[in-house]
Design an enzyme around this catalytic site. Sequence first.
Site, PDB file in Angstrom:
ATOM      1  N   LYS A 249      39.207 -38.753  98.979  1.00  0.00           N
ATOM      2  CA  LYS A 249      39.524 -37.534  99.929  1.00  0.00           C
ATOM      3  C   LYS A 249      38.120 -37.103 100.391  1.00  0.00           C
ATOM      4  CE  LYS A 249      41.602 -35.658  96.653  1.00  0.00           C
ATOM      5  NZ  LYS A 249      41.603 -36.487  95.372  1.00  0.00           N
TER       6      LYS A 249
ATOM      7  N   ARG B 106      47.435 -29.330  94.225  1.00  0.00           N
ATOM      8  CA  ARG B 106      47.463 -30.099  93.048  1.00  0.00           C
ATOM      9  C   ARG B 106      48.646 -29.901  92.169  1.00  0.00           C
ATOM     10  NH1 ARG B 106      41.564 -31.201  93.258  1.00  0.00           N
ATOM     11  NH2 ARG B 106      41.165 -32.908  91.902  1.00  0.00           N
TER      12      ARG B 106
ATOM     13  N   ARG C 221      30.000 -43.300  91.063  1.00  0.00           N
ATOM     14  CA  ARG C 221      29.652 -42.305  92.162  1.00  0.00           C
ATOM     15  C   ARG C 221      28.279 -41.493  92.174  1.00  0.00           C
ATOM     16  NH1 ARG C 221      34.015 -38.154  94.148  1.00  0.00           N
ATOM     17  NH2 ARG C 221      34.204 -37.420  91.753  1.00  0.00           N
TER      18      ARG C 221
ATOM     19  N   ARG D  52      28.264 -36.692  88.745  1.00  0.00           N
ATOM     20  CA  ARG D  52      28.961 -35.721  88.389  1.00  0.00           C
ATOM     21  C   ARG D  52      29.386 -35.770  87.020  1.00  0.00           C
ATOM     22  NH1 ARG D  52      33.925 -34.683  92.725  1.00  0.00           N
ATOM     23  NH2 ARG D  52      34.948 -34.706  90.745  1.00  0.00           N
TER      24      ARG D  52
ATOM     25  N   ARG E  54      41.569 -37.052  84.064  1.00  0.00           N
ATOM     26  CA  ARG E  54      41.853 -36.673  85.612  1.00  0.00           C
ATOM     27  C   ARG E  54      43.090 -37.477  86.091  1.00  0.00           C
ATOM     28  NH1 ARG E  54      36.283 -37.483  87.775  1.00  0.00           N
ATOM     29  NH2 ARG E  54      36.963 -36.933  89.973  1.00  0.00           N
TER      30      ARG E  54
HETATM   31  P1  ADP Z   1      38.649 -35.116  92.343  1.00  0.00           P
HETATM   32  O1  ADP Z   1      39.588 -34.970  93.212  1.00  0.00           O
HETATM   33  O2  ADP Z   1      37.850 -36.365  92.264  1.00  0.00           O
HETATM   34  O3  ADP Z   1      39.038 -34.959  90.803  1.00  0.00           O
HETATM   35  P2  ADP Z   1      37.492 -32.469  92.862  1.00  0.00           P
HETATM   36  O4  ADP Z   1      36.094 -32.511  93.352  1.00  0.00           O
HETATM   37  O5  ADP Z   1      38.368 -32.329  93.840  1.00  0.00           O
HETATM   38  O6  ADP Z   1      37.662 -34.061  92.283  1.00  0.00           O
HETATM   39  O7  ADP Z   1      37.668 -31.761  91.774  1.00  0.00           O
HETATM   40  C1  ADP Z   1      36.960 -31.712  90.401  1.00  0.00           C
HETATM   41  C2  ADP Z   1      37.712 -30.673  89.578  1.00  0.00           C
HETATM   42  O8  ADP Z   1      37.757 -29.387  89.971  1.00  0.00           O
HETATM   43  C3  ADP Z   1      39.245 -30.931  89.057  1.00  0.00           C
HETATM   44  O9  ADP Z   1      38.995 -32.037  88.044  1.00  0.00           O
HETATM   45  C4  ADP Z   1      39.679 -29.551  88.699  1.00  0.00           C
HETATM   46  O10 ADP Z   1      39.060 -29.461  87.236  1.00  0.00           O
HETATM   47  C5  ADP Z   1      38.858 -28.685  89.680  1.00  0.00           C
HETATM   48  N1  ADP Z   1      39.912 -28.561  90.694  1.00  0.00           N
HETATM   49  C6  ADP Z   1      39.591 -28.766  92.196  1.00  0.00           C
HETATM   50  N2  ADP Z   1      40.731 -28.386  92.950  1.00  0.00           N
HETATM   51  C7  ADP Z   1      41.517 -27.696  92.183  1.00  0.00           C
HETATM   52  C8  ADP Z   1      42.666 -27.196  92.206  1.00  0.00           C
HETATM   53  N3  ADP Z   1      43.327 -27.020  93.515  1.00  0.00           N
HETATM   54  N4  ADP Z   1      43.437 -26.664  91.290  1.00  0.00           N
HETATM   55  C9  ADP Z   1      42.912 -26.623  90.025  1.00  0.00           C
HETATM   56  N5  ADP Z   1      41.634 -27.334  89.685  1.00  0.00           N
HETATM   57  C10 ADP Z   1      40.954 -27.678  90.695  1.00  0.00           C
END
Ligand code: ADP
Length: 214
Positions: A13, A88, A127, A160, A171
């Site tokens: 994404k 999400r 990554r 990360r 996750r």
């Molecule tokens: P990925 O999709 O690869 O898990 P992101 O960078 O989008 O990585 O998100 C990293 C972390 O940030 C998530 O595991 C969560 O803890 C938090 N996060 C990101 N977007 C949201 C969201 N919309 N709602 C809740 N937590 C979020």
Amino acid sequence: MRIILLGPPGAGKGTQAKSLAEELALAHVSTGDILRQNVKDATSLGKEAKDFMDRGLLVPDELMAKMLQERFAQADVRKGFILDGYPRNLAQAKTLEDIFSIQGIDVDLVVYLDSSEEVIIQRLSGRLVCSKCGANFHKTNMPPKRDGICDKCGAALYQRSDDKVETIKRRLEVYKKETSDLIEYYQGKNKLHRLDADGQATIVLSQIVALAKQ
Ligand code: ADP
Ligand code: ZN
């Protein structure tokens, strides 16, 4: 053009959203990036969110809603946007609809990037992310020209803290439990397009661009 990217962590994404934002001149709204910036700046949001992020859990909906409202109040989203990492869960999808209805806008396209678990774990565990511009690299799939250095801006790359195998698995569980329901939700609104995201990023990108231009 207003696009939502859905899909499991590691489906690409972030990579796609960055390229699309450039190609289509759209704002890139990444909730993960905003959260990481807040953690780095040690804001109160960052302090509250960090523990959830490190454990691979969702940051509570109320914190996210506030963050998103602030982001969508900024001027650049008016030219159109790519939303990456939100919603999400169904509650977040409703929050988003409320924000959009206040602004009198709607989403045009929801792209579901579908990826297999094997590919996801391989991608995320290797990554590397730029500490300055956020560009993504991979130890073997997409290595930077110079070890540990960003090709785009020359800053240092890092791994990360949530890209450890155990956290990646958590996750993925959270994704299956909370986020995968959104596929059906947007399908019901006739907005969803599914793409196979296991292949090359450039191919996925051209497929999304084709959908956006339809
Ligand atoms: P990925 O999709 O690869 O898990 P992101 O960078 O989008 O990585 O998100 C990293 C972390 O940030 C998530 O595991 C969560 O803890 C938090 N996060 C990101 N977007 C949201 C969201 N919309 N709602 C809740 N937590 C979020
Ligand atoms: Zn960089």
